[in-house]
Design an enzyme around this catalytic site. Structure first.
Site, short mmCIF file in Angstrom:
data_model
loop_
_atom_site.label_atom_id
_atom_site.label_comp_id
_atom_site.label_asym_id
_atom_site.label_seq_id
_atom_site.Cartn_x
_atom_site.Cartn_y
_atom_site.Cartn_z
N LEU A 105 30.95 34.96 0.86
CA LEU A 105 30.55 36.36 0.71
C LEU A 105 29.56 36.40 -0.44
O LEU A 105 29.74 35.71 -1.44
CB LEU A 105 31.76 37.25 0.39
CG LEU A 105 32.76 37.51 1.52
CD1 LEU A 105 33.94 38.33 1.00
CD2 LEU A 105 32.10 38.24 2.68
N ASP A 106 28.53 37.21 -0.31
CA ASP A 106 27.52 37.30 -1.36
C ASP A 106 28.13 37.73 -2.69
O ASP A 106 29.20 38.36 -2.73
CB ASP A 106 26.43 38.30 -0.96
CG ASP A 106 25.64 37.85 0.26
OD1 ASP A 106 25.56 36.62 0.48
OD2 ASP A 106 25.14 38.71 0.98
N TYR A 107 27.43 37.43 -3.75
CA TYR A 107 27.87 37.75 -5.12
C TYR A 107 28.25 39.23 -5.26
O TYR A 107 29.27 39.56 -5.87
CB TYR A 107 26.72 37.40 -6.08
CG TYR A 107 27.01 37.65 -7.54
CD1 TYR A 107 27.78 36.76 -8.28
CD2 TYR A 107 26.48 38.76 -8.19
CE1 TYR A 107 28.03 36.98 -9.64
CE2 TYR A 107 26.72 39.00 -9.54
CZ TYR A 107 27.50 38.10 -10.26
OH TYR A 107 27.75 38.32 -11.58
#
Length: 246
Positions: A105-107
């Site tokens: 999952l993106d930051y």
């Protein structure tokens, strides 16, 4: 007795050294030894006391473990980060096994993420044909028209990629703040896919959360919480991952 025998490549994958597919490649290249002898036959099974070496290094055998984490925003989906930023494994300090996230999952994205030390399991879930529903909720700036939302499921071409959702649903709008909350279901997970799709339509994403992974939901969990999957859940995930794979 034979119930305790397992394929060599599966044990290598479970150790986290390599995926099952990569383990098979290493075997065929002659890089794997069992009890001091090179093993290239992919059907080879061994008992629990066998010594397996990959490129001369014995693998560490760990019991496979499986966790569901509610990842907060501002955390890297990795087991380590060379810039010293907080990573998802920092959120599971009491887990002694060498676990790592399945996918990412993106930051700036929160929500459900699976972690394991079972390379074979991770490979199954990340197979390009797995078609497991991953449900996201996005808050976007602006209010897309119905035709634009339909475009999300038809496919949007961005930087040489064709990005598409399986399903989309407008959950709510706020005319005063000029924002919309939209639910998207994906099967694939290309880098920053949802953000890139909405940006291409002219609606930047303000917040993004993955609220469901297959049949697993965030119910009863807060950001930073994690729990171990039950054997029944692991079995069900394997079934979901393999039912669409030839």
């Amino acid at each position: 007795m034979t119930d305790n025998l397992q394929r060599v490549q599966k044990l290598i994958a479970q150790s986290g050294v390599a995926s099952r597919r990569k383990a098979e490649q290493l075997m065929q290249e002659g890089s794997v030894k069992v009890n001091g002898k090179v093993v290239t036959e992919l059907g080879t099974k061994v008992g629990p006391n066998a010594t397996i070496e990959v490129n001369g290094v014995p693998i560490e055998k760990e019991e496979p473990v499986y966790f569901l984490l509610y990842k907060p925003r501002g955390v890297i989906s990795s087991a380590k980060d060379d810039k010293g930023r907080k990573v998802v494994t920092d959120l599971l300090p009491g887990v002694p096994q060498r676990i790592y996230p399945i996918g990412r999952l993106d930051y700036d994205t929160s929500g459900l993420l699976l972690l394991t030390n079972d390379g074979s399991f991770a490979q199954e879930l990340m197979h390009p044909k797995h078609q497991i529903d991953k449900v996201y909720v996005a808050k976007v700036k602006g209010i897309p028209a119905k035709e634009e939302l339909v475009q999300l499921t038809k496919g949007i071409h961005v930087d040489g990629d064709t990005l598409k959702a399986v399903r989309q649903r407008l959950l709510s709008t706020d005319r005063k703040k000029n924002t919309a909350i939209i639910q998207l279901t994906l099967h694939e997970g290309k880098n920053r896919q949802i953000r890139r799709m909405f940006e291409a339509l002219g609606y930047p994403v303000d917040k993004l959360k993955r609220e469901r992974y297959g049949f697993l939901s965030e119910q009863g969990m807060q950001p930073g919480d994690y729990r171990e999957l039950t054997p029944k859940e692991v079995k069900k995930l394997r079934h979901l991952a393999n039912q669409n794979v030839n």
